[in-house]
Write an enzyme that holds these catalytic residues in place. Structure first.
Site, PDB file in Angstrom:
ATOM      1  CB  CYS A 127      -0.943  -0.012   1.202  1.00  0.00           C
ATOM      2  SG  CYS A 127      -2.030  -1.446   1.208  1.00  0.00           S
ATOM      3  CE  LYS A 196      -7.293  -2.247   4.800  1.00  0.00           C
ATOM      4  NZ  LYS A 196      -6.912  -1.686   3.484  1.00  0.00           N
ATOM      5  CD  GLU A 234      -3.707   4.203  13.629  1.00  0.00           C
ATOM      6  OE1 GLU A 234      -4.052   5.253  13.042  1.00  0.00           O
ATOM      7  OE2 GLU A 234      -2.667   3.586  13.348  1.00  0.00           O
ATOM      8  CE  LYS A 249     -11.335  -3.577   4.153  1.00  0.00           C
ATOM      9  NZ  LYS A 249     -10.757  -3.016   2.955  1.00  0.00           N
TER      10      LYS A 249
END
Ligand SMILES: [Zn+2]
Length: 325
Positions: A127, A196, A234, A249
């Protein structure tokens, strides 16, 4: 007996009257995969009923979704060319940028959200920008953020309503917010994948988005599934940096995180019911373990009950039909 809770469960009408959580088509967002390599839709083997679309078909699919009552789609692009700088991610005429224009042309009221990440566009599938040293590799944070910012700005320029960074680099929300504002896109919102987790449940997605990492894994940037306090930190950071919507997620295995996030922050909260969760239910339903529709409605209700304002799901279109008032 004074208290008999069963009194209110006696009939369907009574149950309807006191139901706390109700699903509507407005709760759901449909993910759409658009491939620059296709001229017609292609089924994704590991996700029955889900397709990669060609650019020429995506506006039709978006219009169908809107006609069913959905308010938003989330776009993922699969480019023709991949390289080590993810050049196609921020190309003015990249696949996502072109898809945004096509959809907005056809169906201007539909909210278009774009996935902002580099993995589909990187030859190595990570990513961010990587540097190898011997056996080890690093995903470089600040260098990656620069490319994510360029990608987000190019999506905004194409007309995206919301950009959705899913990379988990540090500081990218603030950098994207600043760049959007500086270029006159102060009304383009950010839906941040704030919590995530590195998850085994993303398996089928990698086929869908053609983005499996060629080496290593994503645990140096996605979160450790054991950490809830860190998830709250976060989320707090992303809100501070300017996230309009925060996202958790995967979904079902992280229901506690979703609940804590919704309780702690007064911010619109989304959850992504991911490909592996989808594939599990499909497989079990095919084996006759349960009725697919009943299972999906129960899962979606649990996500909304746990605090989700927005649910991203591959069943969005079916749900729009099932939950019509
Ligand atoms: Zn990614």
């Amino acid at each position: 007996m004074v208290h008999r809770p069963r009194r209110l469960r006696r009939s369907g009408s009574l149950r309807n009257l006191v139901r706390e959580t109700k699903l509507t088509a407005h709760d759901f967002v449909l993910p759409l995969f658009i491939s620059e390599r296709l001229t017609t839709r292609k089924p994704i083997e590991s996700m029955p009923g889900v397709f990669q679309f060609a650019l020429a078909e995506v506006a039709d699919e978006a219009q169908r979704s809107f006609d069913l009552g959905l308010q938003a789609v989330l776009l993922f692009g699969i480019p023709k060319e991949k390289d080590e700088q993810a050049t196609s991610a921020y190309a003015e005429n990249g696949i996502v940028q072109a898809a945004v224009r096509a959809i907005k042309d056809r169906c201007p009221e539909l909210v278009v959200i774009t996935d902002v990440c580099l993995c589909e566009y990187m030859s190595h599938g990570h990513c961010g920008v990587t540097r190898r040293d011997g056996e080890h590799f690093h995903v470089l944070n600040d260098e990656s953020v620069e490319l994510l910012v360029r990608t987000a700005v190019s999506h905004a320029a194409a007309g995206a309503d919301l950009v959705a960074p899913s990379d988990m680099m540090d500081g990218r929300i603030g950098a994207i917010r600043e760049a959007l504002d500086a270029r006159g896109f102060e009304n383009t919102g950010i839906m941040s994948y704030a919590a995530k987790f590195a998850s085994v449940f993303y398996g089928p997605f990698r086929e869908a988005a053609e983005s499996p990492p060629q080496f290593g894994d994503r645990r140096s940037y996605q979160m450790d599934s054991a950490n809830a306090q860190e998830a709250l930190r976060e989320v707090a950071l992303d809100i501070e940096e300017g996230a309009d919507i925060i996202l958790v997620k995967p979904a079902l295995p992280y229901l506690d995180i979703l609940w804590r996030v919704r309780e702690r922050f007064s911010q619109p909260t989304a959850v992504y019911h991911v490909s592996g969760e989808f594939a599990m239910v499909k497989a079990a339903a095919e084996k006759g373990c349960f009725d697919e529709r009943a299972a999906v409605l129960e899962i979606m209700t649990s996500l909304k009950r746990a605090g989700a304002d927005i649910i991203i799901t591959y069943w969005a279109k079916e749900l729009a039909e099932w939950t019509l008032p």
